[in-house]
Design a protein around this motif. Structure first.
Motif, PDB file in Angstrom:
ATOM      1  N   ARG A 101       0.838  -1.202   0.000  1.00  0.00           N
ATOM      2  CA  ARG A 101       0.000   0.000   0.000  1.00  0.00           C
ATOM      3  C   ARG A 101       0.873   1.252   0.000  1.00  0.00           C
ATOM      4  O   ARG A 101       0.574   2.232  -0.677  1.00  0.00           O
ATOM      5  CB  ARG A 101      -0.932  -0.011   1.203  1.00  0.00           C
ATOM      6  N   ASP A 102       1.961   1.203   0.746  1.00  0.00           N
ATOM      7  CA  ASP A 102       2.820   2.382   0.873  1.00  0.00           C
ATOM      8  C   ASP A 102       3.737   2.611  -0.323  1.00  0.00           C
ATOM      9  O   ASP A 102       4.065   3.761  -0.626  1.00  0.00           O
ATOM     10  CB  ASP A 102       3.669   2.286   2.143  1.00  0.00           C
ATOM     11  N   PHE A 103       4.157   1.542  -1.027  1.00  0.00           N
ATOM     12  CA  PHE A 103       5.194   1.714  -2.043  1.00  0.00           C
ATOM     13  C   PHE A 103       4.850   1.205  -3.442  1.00  0.00           C
ATOM     14  O   PHE A 103       5.527   1.565  -4.395  1.00  0.00           O
ATOM     15  CB  PHE A 103       6.492   1.033  -1.583  1.00  0.00           C
ATOM     16  N   ALA A 104       3.849   0.345  -3.589  1.00  0.00           N
ATOM     17  CA  ALA A 104       3.548  -0.221  -4.906  1.00  0.00           C
ATOM     18  C   ALA A 104       2.745   0.749  -5.764  1.00  0.00           C
ATOM     19  O   ALA A 104       2.009   1.590  -5.249  1.00  0.00           O
ATOM     20  CB  ALA A 104       2.793  -1.535  -4.755  1.00  0.00           C
ATOM     21  N   THR A 105       2.887   0.591  -7.066  1.00  0.00           N
ATOM     22  CA  THR A 105       2.134   1.417  -8.015  1.00  0.00           C
ATOM     23  C   THR A 105       1.488   0.570  -9.107  1.00  0.00           C
ATOM     24  O   THR A 105       0.892   1.098 -10.031  1.00  0.00           O
ATOM     25  CB  THR A 105       3.053   2.466  -8.680  1.00  0.00           C
ATOM     26  N   ASP A 106       1.619  -0.754  -8.982  1.00  0.00           N
ATOM     27  CA  ASP A 106       1.129  -1.663 -10.017  1.00  0.00           C
ATOM     28  C   ASP A 106       0.883  -3.021  -9.365  1.00  0.00           C
ATOM     29  O   ASP A 106       1.591  -3.381  -8.428  1.00  0.00           O
ATOM     30  CB  ASP A 106       2.212  -1.769 -11.106  1.00  0.00           C
ATOM     31  N   ILE A 107      -0.095  -3.762  -9.854  1.00  0.00           N
ATOM     32  CA  ILE A 107      -0.409  -5.062  -9.254  1.00  0.00           C
ATOM     33  C   ILE A 107       0.741  -6.051  -9.412  1.00  0.00           C
ATOM     34  O   ILE A 107       0.968  -6.894  -8.546  1.00  0.00           O
ATOM     35  CB  ILE A 107      -1.724  -5.643  -9.810  1.00  0.00           C
ATOM     36  N   GLU A 108       1.487  -5.948 -10.505  1.00  0.00           N
ATOM     37  CA  GLU A 108       2.613  -6.853 -10.738  1.00  0.00           C
ATOM     38  C   GLU A 108       3.900  -6.297 -10.129  1.00  0.00           C
ATOM     39  O   GLU A 108       4.667  -7.023  -9.510  1.00  0.00           O
ATOM     40  CB  GLU A 108       2.791  -7.060 -12.245  1.00  0.00           C
TER      41      GLU A 108
END
Length: 138
Positions: free
Chosen positions: A103-110
């Protein structure tokens, strides 16, 4: 003591959040008993993710996982698989709980910063893919 594998994926390395991920593991009472940085070849990524070879995302996943360096770690502790998965958050970062790594660092599901073994049997196989017993310290 239970063990699991965790990977900081190429996007996590590029975003320079290695230290933050480690801090979260250690803050949760998880012990890192092995760690190294490496770059997977496309062939190695295909072998590691062979379980997904018939899925539509297999090619893009293996392209991504071989696109840059990763940090692989063996984590150890009581209920470490469950704790690690809670710290990571849901695979889809948009569904991950507030305060989780994804939640804090991802920007894409993969490209969701981290990977973690989903169970004890998987953990044994995944750990053996990256580490020999001489590289793991308890």
């Amino acid at each position: 003591m239970e063990r699991t594998l965790s990977i900081i994926k190429p996007d996590g390395v590029r975003k320079n959040v290695i230290g933050e991920v480690i801090k979260r593991f250690e803050g949760a009472g998880i012990h890192i008993v092995a760690m190294k940085m490496l770059k997977l070849s496309k062939e190695d990524a295909k072998r590691f993710y062979a379980v997904h070879k018939d899925r539509p995302f297999y090619d893009s996943l293996t392209d991504f996982m071989s696109s840059g360096p990763i940090v692989v770690m063996v984590l150890e502790g009581n209920d470490v698989i469950k704790k690690n998965r809670e710290l990571m958050g849901a695979t889809n970062y948009k569904e991950a709980a507030a305060g989780t790594i994804r939640r804090d660092f991802a920007t894409d599901i993969e490209q969701n910063v981290v990977h973690g073994s989903d169970g004890p049997d998987t953990a044994v196989v995944e750990i053996a893919f990256f580490f020999n017993q001489l590289e793991i310290y308890s």
